[in-house]
Scaffold this motif. Structure first.
Motif, PDB file in Angstrom:
ATOM      1  N   ILE A  56       0.910  -1.311   0.188  1.00  0.00           N
ATOM      2  CA  ILE A  56       0.116   0.156   0.211  1.00  0.00           C
ATOM      3  C   ILE A  56       0.922   1.289  -0.019  1.00  0.00           C
ATOM      4  N   PRO A  57       0.954   2.136  -1.142  1.00  0.00           N
ATOM      5  CA  PRO A  57       1.733   3.116  -1.290  1.00  0.00           C
ATOM      6  C   PRO A  57       1.408   4.134  -0.058  1.00  0.00           C
ATOM      7  N   ASP A  58       2.511   4.739   0.618  1.00  0.00           N
ATOM      8  CA  ASP A  58       2.433   6.067   1.320  1.00  0.00           C
ATOM      9  C   ASP A  58       2.152   7.205   0.574  1.00  0.00           C
ATOM     10  N   ASN A  59       1.151   7.350  -0.342  1.00  0.00           N
ATOM     11  CA  ASN A  59       0.850   8.363  -0.966  1.00  0.00           C
ATOM     12  C   ASN A  59      -0.713   8.620  -1.196  1.00  0.00           C
ATOM     13  N   LEU A  60      -1.056   9.754  -0.774  1.00  0.00           N
ATOM     14  CA  LEU A  60      -2.455  10.096  -0.884  1.00  0.00           C
ATOM     15  C   LEU A  60      -3.097  10.049  -2.192  1.00  0.00           C
ATOM     16  N   ASN A  61      -2.372  10.215  -3.056  1.00  0.00           N
ATOM     17  CA  ASN A  61      -2.795  10.441  -4.589  1.00  0.00           C
ATOM     18  C   ASN A  61      -2.928   8.820  -5.197  1.00  0.00           C
ATOM     19  N   SER A  62      -2.243   7.894  -4.508  1.00  0.00           N
ATOM     20  CA  SER A  62      -2.134   6.557  -4.991  1.00  0.00           C
ATOM     21  C   SER A  62      -3.539   5.922  -5.058  1.00  0.00           C
ATOM     22  N   GLU A  63      -3.850   5.207  -6.284  1.00  0.00           N
ATOM     23  CA  GLU A  63      -5.059   4.456  -6.509  1.00  0.00           C
ATOM     24  C   GLU A  63      -5.592   3.559  -5.124  1.00  0.00           C
ATOM     25  N   PRO A  64      -4.994   3.111  -4.420  1.00  0.00           N
ATOM     26  CA  PRO A  64      -5.312   2.269  -3.415  1.00  0.00           C
ATOM     27  C   PRO A  64      -5.940   3.125  -2.217  1.00  0.00           C
ATOM     28  N   MET A  93     -11.081   6.166   0.050  1.00  0.00           N
ATOM     29  CA  MET A  93     -11.890   7.135   0.410  1.00  0.00           C
ATOM     30  C   MET A  93     -13.200   6.951  -0.658  1.00  0.00           C
ATOM     31  N   LYS A  94     -12.931   6.463  -1.653  1.00  0.00           N
ATOM     32  CA  LYS A  94     -14.398   6.049  -2.461  1.00  0.00           C
ATOM     33  C   LYS A  94     -15.142   4.985  -1.715  1.00  0.00           C
ATOM     34  N   HIS A  95     -14.665   4.125  -1.193  1.00  0.00           N
ATOM     35  CA  HIS A  95     -15.316   3.123  -0.425  1.00  0.00           C
ATOM     36  C   HIS A  95     -15.766   3.477   0.693  1.00  0.00           C
ATOM     37  N   ALA A  96     -15.436   4.545   1.375  1.00  0.00           N
ATOM     38  CA  ALA A  96     -15.858   5.114   2.593  1.00  0.00           C
ATOM     39  C   ALA A  96     -16.990   5.864   2.363  1.00  0.00           C
ATOM     40  N   LYS A  97     -16.863   6.674   1.457  1.00  0.00           N
ATOM     41  CA  LYS A  97     -18.298   7.445   0.953  1.00  0.00           C
ATOM     42  C   LYS A  97     -19.531   6.483   0.373  1.00  0.00           C
ATOM     43  N   ALA A  98     -18.812   5.467  -0.420  1.00  0.00           N
ATOM     44  CA  ALA A  98     -20.018   4.421  -0.841  1.00  0.00           C
ATOM     45  C   ALA A  98     -20.621   3.737   0.437  1.00  0.00           C
ATOM     46  N   SER A  99     -19.811   3.360   1.329  1.00  0.00           N
ATOM     47  CA  SER A  99     -20.594   2.654   2.253  1.00  0.00           C
ATOM     48  C   SER A  99     -21.416   3.715   3.102  1.00  0.00           C
ATOM     49  N   ILE A 100     -21.062   5.081   3.114  1.00  0.00           N
ATOM     50  CA  ILE A 100     -21.996   5.739   3.909  1.00  0.00           C
ATOM     51  C   ILE A 100     -23.402   5.781   3.163  1.00  0.00           C
ATOM     52  N   GLU A 101     -23.338   5.972   1.780  1.00  0.00           N
ATOM     53  CA  GLU A 101     -24.553   6.136   0.958  1.00  0.00           C
ATOM     54  C   GLU A 101     -25.458   4.903   1.299  1.00  0.00           C
ATOM     55  N   GLN A 102     -24.689   3.464   1.089  1.00  0.00           N
ATOM     56  CA  GLN A 102     -25.502   2.368   1.337  1.00  0.00           C
ATOM     57  C   GLN A 102     -25.802   2.037   2.754  1.00  0.00           C
ATOM     58  N   ALA A 103     -25.262   2.801   3.599  1.00  0.00           N
ATOM     59  CA  ALA A 103     -25.742   2.766   4.971  1.00  0.00           C
ATOM     60  C   ALA A 103     -27.097   3.370   5.088  1.00  0.00           C
ATOM     61  N   VAL A 104     -27.128   4.631   4.395  1.00  0.00           N
ATOM     62  CA  VAL A 104     -28.733   5.012   4.299  1.00  0.00           C
ATOM     63  C   VAL A 104     -29.627   3.985   3.775  1.00  0.00           C
ATOM     64  N   GLU A 105     -29.309   3.410   2.768  1.00  0.00           N
ATOM     65  CA  GLU A 105     -30.064   2.523   1.843  1.00  0.00           C
ATOM     66  C   GLU A 105     -30.642   1.239   3.050  1.00  0.00           C
ATOM     67  N   LEU A 106     -29.639   1.129   3.949  1.00  0.00           N
ATOM     68  CA  LEU A 106     -29.749  -0.174   5.066  1.00  0.00           C
ATOM     69  C   LEU A 106     -30.672   0.400   6.154  1.00  0.00           C
ATOM     70  N   GLY A 107     -30.683   1.617   6.369  1.00  0.00           N
ATOM     71  CA  GLY A 107     -31.672   2.062   7.511  1.00  0.00           C
ATOM     72  C   GLY A 107     -30.754   2.701   8.566  1.00  0.00           C
ATOM     73  N   LEU A 108     -29.792   2.873   8.387  1.00  0.00           N
ATOM     74  CA  LEU A 108     -28.641   3.197   9.686  1.00  0.00           C
ATOM     75  C   LEU A 108     -28.977   4.731   9.827  1.00  0.00           C
ATOM     76  N   TRP A 109     -28.951   5.518   8.728  1.00  0.00           N
ATOM     77  CA  TRP A 109     -29.410   6.997   8.807  1.00  0.00           C
ATOM     78  C   TRP A 109     -30.704   7.159   7.826  1.00  0.00           C
ATOM     79  N   ASN A 110     -31.098   8.256   8.088  1.00  0.00           N
ATOM     80  CA  ASN A 110     -32.330   8.812   7.007  1.00  0.00           C
ATOM     81  C   ASN A 110     -31.481   9.338   5.697  1.00  0.00           C
ATOM     82  N   SER A 111     -30.833  10.237   5.801  1.00  0.00           N
ATOM     83  CA  SER A 111     -30.210  10.776   4.766  1.00  0.00           C
ATOM     84  C   SER A 111     -28.730  10.948   5.020  1.00  0.00           C
ATOM     85  N   ALA A 112     -27.975  11.148   3.831  1.00  0.00           N
ATOM     86  CA  ALA A 112     -26.566  11.685   3.980  1.00  0.00           C
ATOM     87  C   ALA A 112     -26.135  12.612   3.128  1.00  0.00           C
TER      88      ALA A 112
END
Length: 220
Positions: free
Chosen positions: A109-117, A122-141
């Motif tokens: 895993i590169p020590d580089n914030l611009n690296s693909e991994p 971060m994309k995964h983190a954002k997508a998980s928030i969106e899906q958490a809304v679908e799962l009913g953990l929050w009302n909206s995000a």
């Protein structure tokens, strides 16, 4: 609705079991097929959660700080294939922070914030928030800001985004920080009060600084 103490753990596991990177379609309600998919995801998450409960977490890459007014939990293992753990920090004022250390099974895993991994994480983190809304953990995000920032007053840089989450009890701010070091991902999820963002910054800065300094010191 899930117990609030379980939500940070579930957020990371969502990406292991059913994370999607596409935009939220904002449909009025879930279709029967979506309901079935969400139920299957939650069942898989519960299975992984049970397996992780009895697992031994790996050692931290850098020393995790203990600060006044912050109560730190013991490390809790993530799924074995991910080789990671989470630690909860709870502040006396009500702010909650979850620290994650994990690899997702990657050897390098590169020590580089611009690296693909790291960018993908971060994309995964954002997508998980969106899906958490679908799962009913929050009302909206709603994402309200993002960028590259320092962890508090430390030299450690991280990717950062902020979401405003709507709950039955009102709105809260949720900040996510992602960075990497020593072939390992690190993530912070920080949840505070939407009405008092400046107070949250004042509360959070010492913890961010301590974590950033600890990671930076390890790199010397």
């Amino acid at each position: 609705m899930r117990n609030a103490r379980q939500i940070p753990f579930l957020l990371l596991l969502i990406c292991f079991t059913g994370c999607r990177d596409q935009e939220n379609t904002n449909v009025p309600g879930p279709t029967p097929q979506q309901e079935a998919t969400n139920q299957a995801i939650m069942q898989e998450i519960q299975k992984l959660e049970q397996e992780s409960a009895s697992a031994e977490p790996p050692p931290p890459v850098f020393p995790l700080p203990n600060l006044p007014d912050w109560k730190r939990s013991a490390p809790r293992a993530l799924p074995a294939s991910d080789h990671g753990f989470s630690v909860a920090y709870d502040h006396a004022g009500g702010m909650t922070v979850t620290f994650y250390q994990f690899t997702r099974g990657l050897k390098e895993i590169p020590d580089n914030l611009n690296s693909e991994p790291v960018q993908n994480e971060m994309k995964h983190a954002k997508a998980s928030i969106e899906q958490a809304v679908e799962l009913g953990l929050w009302n909206s995000a709603t994402e309200t800001d993002h960028g590259t920032v320092s962890l508090g007053d430390s030299p450690q840089k991280a990717l950062w985004c902020r979401y405003q989450l709507a709950t039955d009890q009102g709105e809260v701010n949720s900040d996510t920080y992602v960075w990497s070091h020593a072939n390992t991902f690190f993530k912070l999820r920080c949840t505070g009060h939407a009405k008092n963002p400046l107070d949250d910054v004042k509360t959070l800065t010492p913890l961010l600084t301590a974590l950033g300094d600890a990671c930076s010191e390890k790199q010397k």
